[in-house]
Design an enzyme around this catalytic site. Structure first.
Site, mmCIF file in Angstrom:
data_model
loop_
_atom_site.group_PDB
_atom_site.id
_atom_site.type_symbol
_atom_site.label_atom_id
_atom_site.label_comp_id
_atom_site.label_asym_id
_atom_site.label_seq_id
_atom_site.Cartn_x
_atom_site.Cartn_y
_atom_site.Cartn_z
ATOM 1 N N ASP A 1 -19.980 65.707 19.639
ATOM 2 C CA ASP A 1 -19.472 66.395 18.462
ATOM 3 C C ASP A 1 -19.639 67.893 18.721
ATOM 4 O OD1 ASP A 1 -18.664 66.864 15.762
ATOM 5 O OD2 ASP A 1 -20.771 67.159 15.260
ATOM 6 N N ASP B 1 -24.353 64.769 15.030
ATOM 7 C CA ASP B 1 -25.291 64.856 13.919
ATOM 8 C C ASP B 1 -24.477 64.858 12.632
ATOM 9 O OD1 ASP B 1 -24.276 67.494 13.711
ATOM 10 O OD2 ASP B 1 -26.163 68.206 12.888
ATOM 11 N N ASP C 1 -20.730 61.645 11.595
ATOM 12 C CA ASP C 1 -20.855 61.117 12.953
ATOM 13 C C ASP C 1 -21.476 59.719 12.993
ATOM 14 O OD1 ASP C 1 -19.800 63.339 14.361
ATOM 15 O OD2 ASP C 1 -21.674 64.422 14.069
#
Length: 639
Positions: free
Chosen positions: A314, A506, A510
């Site tokens: 991410d 995080d 996610d």
């Protein structure tokens, strides 16, 4: 300690006492009584082991207990009852060694559980005379908003906000950071941190069950209760090892014509090294990861980490800090940069906007005092207006500021940048430019993965493509998937090849993709729980370098476990071949096998140690060219 071991392994004192009595009976000429006593005790142990083996076979697992049963039965049948008792002692002693090694390996995990805060000092104020009183409450009864008193050397009971101006805390059990950390007013204290030498006041911001320490404890319990797949790894060798052992014993019997030779070979085939050493290695890996600030939820995660071939990240909060920082102050004519920043930061004290903290932090870092406002108010989603020292300060979005001043101009922004516009006394005073910069270690982590067998690295983010591409280029990632919804991330993660895939992220958005990946790693240092619950591993330290450490620990642990298994197999087969000649009596063989057990266990404990790439090396490698740049250079070189 010896007494505790005896209580946990009652077969040890029973076998030891029986062996002493049998030897005394033999020495006094009561051979029949000695044989009957040994047969009864060993027979009971065989039945107990047989019942356990059948239960495992019903669950679909064929283990190595059959070798132990055959060895004990064979030694009894050929009259080597002393050797049979030594095998019982060896097997139960091996279990005791496993218990000791497992406790040693789990020390870092159990230390967390033993330090769990149990109570809190809650401060209340008497409404009549303003006197304070302190009550000790169970930590589960602390409510959000309660004011807490934390005395020197006490554990922070729940996640709290500092009220005291400044104090130092030991956060080593949470983050692995060995040095004390200084916290100031307004900063968050994580439960589990140990207060230093000052009395600290704080305000609870989470209940106990939602606090960082309890979340870590939950993950630790999951890790401890998980059955390590290395047991299955050892079971893979069960059938071949059993067949080879029985074959060698059968050949020795056939060639010599003596059934005793079969028993002499089989006593050296007892499977303790395979049954004990590998689980100890995996427990060592779990312990080592916990000490490094990474909670792995069981041995399955270690085994998968050792084989990862693809990685996905991410962006916000993972490759970047997730906290926009001020990178430029652009004052208009008639205003200085410090004046604009100081007044804007003072006004932002009364704002909850995501950019406000970055502006306040920048002012503090430049030594600019934050001034108190006579009046302040926030216009939701637009900005904040405050009267400070008789001056009207407005900080906010361009449309909001433009509606309040006659002359206004926008500033040019690069991808990934955001701006807060400032007006002072009805004039456009300047612009504050902020950006969520990449972590210092992000480029080094990506480069390390590319150099160490990770064939594909991608970014999966919901952010705009221009911003994502800018960060990806900075950290050295060539494959970018941007403007994704959570289900888009899940679909892409499932389609990514080669496998296994490790996904790092995080935040709540996610959680689905972390759960769908082969190994999901959550950046949990900020106390977020949704991603941590869905992930297979949680990083407790605010550093992406721990992804590298997790992969290194996984690979090292599996390598140690496999080596321990092969050491046990190699030593056992070598000794069996020697025993085929008849030079190793059954009693001596049983004693020698105990040394093999000890050797493999000591080797398995190597999983507790081993070098990890220094975080400084990953940060330094941030200046190296990324994969695409290296590929372009290689192409030019070939041409």
């Amino acid at each position: 300690m010896v007494w505790k071991t005896m209580r946990r392994q009652p077969a040890i004192p029973l076998a030891l006492l029986t062996l002493v009595v049998v030897l005394v009976l033999d020495a006094t000429g009561h051979h029949a009584a000695a044989r009957w006593l040994a047969t009864i005790v060993v027979g009971a142990f065989v039945v107990w082991t047989l019942v356990g083996m059948i239960r495992e076979m019903i669950r679909g697992r064929f283990g190595l207990d059959v070798l132990a049963i055959v060895a004990m039965a064979a030694t009894l049948l050929v009259g080597e009852y002393v050797a049979a008792l030594i095998i019982v002692l060896m097997l139960s002693g091996g279990e005791a060694l496993e218990d000791f090694a497992a406790r040693r390996a789990k020390r870092e995990l159990t230390a967390l559980l033993e330090r769990s805060p149990q109570s809190a000092h809650v401060v209340s104020v008497d409404g009549e005379d303003g006197a304070e009183s302190v009550r000790d409450l169970p930590v589960d009864d602390v409510a959000v908003g309660d004011f807490l008193l934390i005395r020197p050397s006490e554990i922070v009971p729940v996640d709290s906000e500092m009220v005291t101006d400044e104090a130092s805390f030991d956060e080593s059990s949470l983050t692995g950071e060995s040095l004390p950390v200084t916290r100031r007013t307004g900063e968050i204290l994580l439960s589990g941190a140990v207060n230093g030498s000052r009395v600290v006041r704080a305000r609870a911001v989470r209940r106990s069950a939602d606090s960082q320490y309890q979340q870590i404890l939950m993950l630790v319990r999951e890790a401890q209760e998980s059955r390590a797949p290395v047991v299955r790894l050892a079971d893979r060798f069960a059938i071949p090892f059993t067949v080879v052992s029985l074959l060698l014993g059968g050949i020795a019997w056939a060639v010599s014509g003596d059934a005793v030779r079969f028993a002499e070979v089989l006593v050296l085939a007892t499977p303790c090294p395979l049954l004990i050493a590998a689980p100890v290695a995996f427990l060592g890996g779990l312990s080592r990861s916990a000490k490094a600030g990474i909670v792995l939820k069981g041995g399955a995660v270690i085994e998968t980490l050792s084989r990862v071939r693809s990685a996905a990240f991410d962006k916000t909060g993972t490759l970047t800090r997730g906290r926009p920082a001020l990178i430029d102050v652009r004052p208009e004519a008639g205003f200085s940069a410090d004046e604009v920043l100081q007044l804007a930061a003072s006004a932002e004290q009364y704002s909850s906007h995501a950019l406000a903290e970055g502006i306040r932090a920048a002012a503090r870092s430049r030594g600019l005092a934050l001034l108190t406002a006579e009046d302040a108010g926030e216009v939701a989603t637009n900005g904040v207006m405050a009267r400070i020292g008789g001056r009207v300060v407005v900080v906010g979005k361009p449309a909001y500021v433009a509606s309040l001043v006659p002359a206004f101009s926008r500033t040019d922004l690069a991808p990934g940048e955001a701006a807060a516009y400032v007006a002072i006394d009805g004039r456009h005073a300047g612009t504050l430019v902020l950006a969520d910069a990449p972590r210092a270690e992000s480029r080094g982590v990506v480069a390390w993965l590319a150099r160490h067998g990770i064939d594909r690295v991608a970014m999966l983010t919901g952010d705009a493509h221009a911003t994502a591409a800018s960060i990806a280029e900075t950290v050295g990632i060539d494959e970018v998937h941007a403007e994704l919804l959570p289900d888009d991330k899940v679909r892409l993660a499932r389609d990514l090849r080669p496998r296994p895939l490790v996904m790092v992220g995080d935040g709540v958005n996610d959680a689905p993709v972390l759960a769908a990946s082969d190994v999901g790693i959550a950046m949990g240092a900020k106390g977020a729980t949704a991603a941590g619950e869905a992930a297979d591993a949680v990083i407790l330290v605010d550093s992406l370098a721990k992804v590298v450490h997790a992969v290194e620990i996984g690979r090292h642990t599996v390598r140690v476990a496999l080596t321990a298994i092969w050491i046990g197999i190699a030593l056992s087969i070598t000794l069996m071949v020697v025993a085929m000649s008849g030079v190793i009596p059954a009693v001596a063989g049983a004693l020698i096998q105990e040394l093999v057990d000890l050797a493999t266990i000591l080797y398995a404990l190597r999983a507790l140690r081993g070098p990890l790439t220094p975080e400084s090396a990953l940060t330094e490698s941030a200046t190296e060219p990324g994969p695409k740049a290296r590929a372009d250079h290689d192409e030019r070189t070939r041409l």
